[in-house]
Design an enzyme around this catalytic site. Structure first.
Site, PDB file in Angstrom:
ATOM      1  CE  LYS A 122      -9.382 -32.725  28.348  1.00 37.14           C
ATOM      2  NZ  LYS A 122      -8.891 -31.589  28.159  1.00 37.14           N
ATOM      3  NE  ARG A 157     -16.365 -24.001  25.297  1.00 41.47           N
ATOM      4  CZ  ARG A 157     -15.120 -23.564  24.380  1.00 41.47           C
ATOM      5  NH1 ARG A 157     -15.633 -22.630  23.661  1.00 41.47           N
ATOM      6  NH2 ARG A 157     -14.045 -23.959  24.923  1.00 41.47           N
TER       7      ARG A 157
HETATM    8  N1  BES Z   1     -11.524 -29.561  30.919  1.00 44.43           N
HETATM    9  C1  BES Z   1     -11.337 -29.409  29.871  1.00 44.43           C
HETATM   10  C2  BES Z   1     -10.379 -27.207  30.351  1.00 44.43           C
HETATM   11  C3  BES Z   1      -9.030 -27.404  30.781  1.00 44.43           C
HETATM   12  C4  BES Z   1      -8.242 -27.634  31.331  1.00 44.43           C
HETATM   13  C5  BES Z   1      -9.472 -27.384  32.692  1.00 44.43           C
HETATM   14  C6  BES Z   1      -7.111 -28.169  32.291  1.00 44.43           C
HETATM   15  C7  BES Z   1      -8.261 -27.466  33.778  1.00 44.43           C
HETATM   16  C8  BES Z   1      -7.526 -27.642  32.950  1.00 44.43           C
HETATM   17  C9  BES Z   1     -11.910 -28.353  29.089  1.00 44.43           C
HETATM   18  O1  BES Z   1     -13.114 -28.712  28.800  1.00 44.43           O
HETATM   19  C10 BES Z   1     -11.835 -28.594  27.866  1.00 44.43           C
HETATM   20  O2  BES Z   1     -11.304 -29.983  27.712  1.00 44.43           O
HETATM   21  N2  BES Z   1     -11.733 -26.900  27.252  1.00 44.43           N
HETATM   22  C11 BES Z   1     -10.996 -27.207  26.158  1.00 44.43           C
HETATM   23  C12 BES Z   1     -11.344 -26.333  25.300  1.00 44.43           C
HETATM   24  C13 BES Z   1     -10.947 -26.737  23.075  1.00 44.43           C
HETATM   25  C14 BES Z   1     -10.838 -27.768  23.147  1.00 44.43           C
HETATM   26  C15 BES Z   1     -11.647 -24.726  23.206  1.00 44.43           C
HETATM   27  C16 BES Z   1      -9.013 -26.639  26.254  1.00 44.43           C
HETATM   28  O3  BES Z   1      -9.244 -25.361  27.033  1.00 44.43           O
HETATM   29  O4  BES Z   1      -8.569 -27.033  25.728  1.00 44.43           O
HETATM   30 MN    MN Z   2     -13.132 -30.428  27.603  1.00 42.40          MN
END
Ligand code: BES
Ligand code: MN
Ligand code: ZN
Length: 513
Positions: free
Chosen positions: A290, A364
């Protein structure tokens, strides 16, 4: 380390003018010309100070506002706190919950230890006294909460306890109010315990520590059995999703199972409900790392897990006559030489294979194994709760959680619980179109879809694992934390889901009693 503020909520029959207290709390609607009997009586004794505030526009009862008036010996209370309730016709139970929360929060900020809330007659008229008591207690616990266990400087010391009472000159409601308070205190304490755990950072709470916290959470409750799968046991069971996500961290992954069996046999036609909560103790994104901005907030990626633990505790303390299985997969998502990678194909606990396209879509991958576990253990209903997608936050902001599912009745039950609990949800789709987007050419599924509809495709992925169970999915990304304090809360974890899930289960159990 400091303990969280010890809150106690009680009732007392007392004439409001004679109520000796550090702070007397009174609500006011913004549209009421007549402020009602309580303010009228107090204002009379206070030489019109309360009325003057409204007249000069300093306090008119608008939501999110409050004002303090010092009594200076004219009534028994030291001060009066007026809390804005907004428009009367828009008032709901959550108005009352938030007003009580705002009063408790204000008390903690002012270092006031003994607070007395004068019940507004229009709430007792509109809702039953037991519900009113529960909601006020929930609000007081919520608003009185502070997370400061790592502050070592005592300069800004806050009180160690808050004694909060509902006062009423009429004793007829007090018994019902008290029994509601008892329930609200269970829920409020569970929610605050959840918030403390969620607020603890990744270097304190890793998956093994989360498992220990789960054991701690249900310690002394004879109706709850806690089982923990370590890496060895996860391997024996071929829980490939949890193992893959946990592979990059020195801290081992875990599966935590909390089984609640009521002391008395549950009603025959009540379902066994599985609550599945995402327990990523820190989500760096892994190899698909990230951006640095706000990455610290990813310590809250365990919020779903913690909501489940706290709910199981509350349900057991209430002794609800329903079987509940808490299933919590936990891992830390880090990049390293042992991490899972984009391109990997993972065989999940269900036997289904998943092509990894983005290691940041890790939630997931752990949830699918936990859902499979719940289904294998014959749960009729599976409700999962997860900070799953940034896309859900884009869609709904920070006011409502996304609600998906495969059963209209279950969805309606959760919507009703959301209304009752003030933890709000909004329905989103997760049907075949979205599921098609998650098909891979070289495995059964892929873990990340196209750019659009990310909350829906994530839910559609999970749907592939629920079999015949009735299933609902709560995407709580954006609901897990306050980035700033509000009038009824400090910043940090919201404990979102504890009230929602306990209320859902209370409603289910209530129906059959
Ligand atoms: N934990 C994150 C989602 C999240 C983002 C929660 C911001 C709270 C605030 C999750 O694991 C994630 O990174 N999801 C990705 C999925 C994508 C790579 C398909 C996302 O939402 O960008
Ligand atoms: Mn994630
Ligand atoms: Zn995540």
């Amino acid at each position: 380390m400091r303990q969280i503020i010890d809150v106690n909520v009680t009732t007392r029959r007392v004439d409001l003018v004679k109520c000796k207290t550090d702070m007397l709390v009174v609500g006011r609607f913004s549209d009421a010309g007549d402020p009602g009997p309580i303010i009228r009586t107090l204002d009379d004794k206070l030489g019109g100070d309360l009325g003057r505030l409204a007249k000069i526009g300093d306090f008119t009862g608008k939501p999110k506002t409050s004002a303090v008036v010092y009594a200076n010996g004219r009534i028994a209370a030291e001060r009066v706190l007026l809390v804005g309730l907004g428009e009367r016709k828009k008032a709901t139970l959550d108005t009352l919950r938030k007003a009580a929360g705002a009063a408790a929060s204000r008390a903690v900020d002012m270092k006031v230890k003994h607070v007395s809330l004068a019940l507004h007659p229009s709430f007792v008229g509109a809702f039953n006294a037991e519900t009113v008591g529960r909601v006020i207690a929930e609000g007081v616990y919520f608003g009185g909460y502070r997370y400061d266990e790592f502050l070592t400087e005592n300069g800004n010391s806050r009180p160690g306890s808050l004694a909060f009472e509902i006062v009423d000159p009429d004793s007829s409601q007090l018994k019902d109010l008290s029994s509601g308070i008892a329930t609200g205190a269970i829920v409020g304490r569970a929610q605050n315990a959840a918030r403390t755990l969620a607020n603890r950072p990744g270097n304190v709470i890793d998956p093994p520590a989360l498992a220990k916290a789960a054991q701690e959470m249900v310690r002394g409750l004879r109706t709850v059995k806690c089982t923990i799968f370590d890496r060895k046991k996860l391997r024996q069971n071929k829980m490939g999703g949890i193992l893959a996500v946990g592979a990059g961290s020195r801290s081992e992954p875990r599966l935590i199972v909390l089984k609640y069996t009521p002391a008395k046999k549950p009603a025959k036609d009540l379902p066994t409900v599985a609550l599945v909560g995402k327990g990523i103790t820190f989500d760096s994104g892994g190899i698909s790392i990230k951006p640095a901005q706000d990455m610290d907030q990813m310590k809250f990626d365990k919020s779903g897990a913690i909501a489940v633990m706290a709910t199981v505790r509350a349900v057991a303390q209430m002794g609800l006559p329903i079987n509940v299985l808490g299933v919590i997969p936990s891992a830390e998502n880090l990049p390293s030489s042992t991490s899972y990678r984009p391109g990997d194909i993972v065989t999940t606990y269900s036997g289904k294979t998943v092509e990894i396209l983005n290691t940041d879509a890790e939630g997931r991958m752990i949830l699918c194994d936990a859902i499979t576990y719940a289904v294998k253990h014959k749960c009729d209903v599976v409700v999962d709760i997860a900070t799953l997608t940034g896309a859900c936050m884009v869609a709904l902001g920070t006011y409502k959680a996304g609600l998906m599912g495969n059963d209209d009745e279950l969805i309606a039950q959760i919507q009703k619980a959301a209304e009752n609990s003030g933890e709000s949800v909004w329905p989103l789709p997760s049907g075949d179109e979205y599921a098609d987007e998650m098909k891979s050419k070289i495995a059964d599924l892929k873990n990340a879809g196209p750019r659009w509809g990310g909350a829906c495709t994530a839910a559609a992925f999970l749907r592939q694992f629920v079999g015949e169970a009735k299933w609902a999915h709560l995407d709580i990304a954006g609901m897990d934390l306050f980035t700033k304090p509000t009038e009824y809360s400090s910043l940090g974890s919201t404990g979102f889901g504890v009230r929602l899930l306990t209320t859902y289960l209370m409603n289910l159990a209530e129906k059959k009693r």
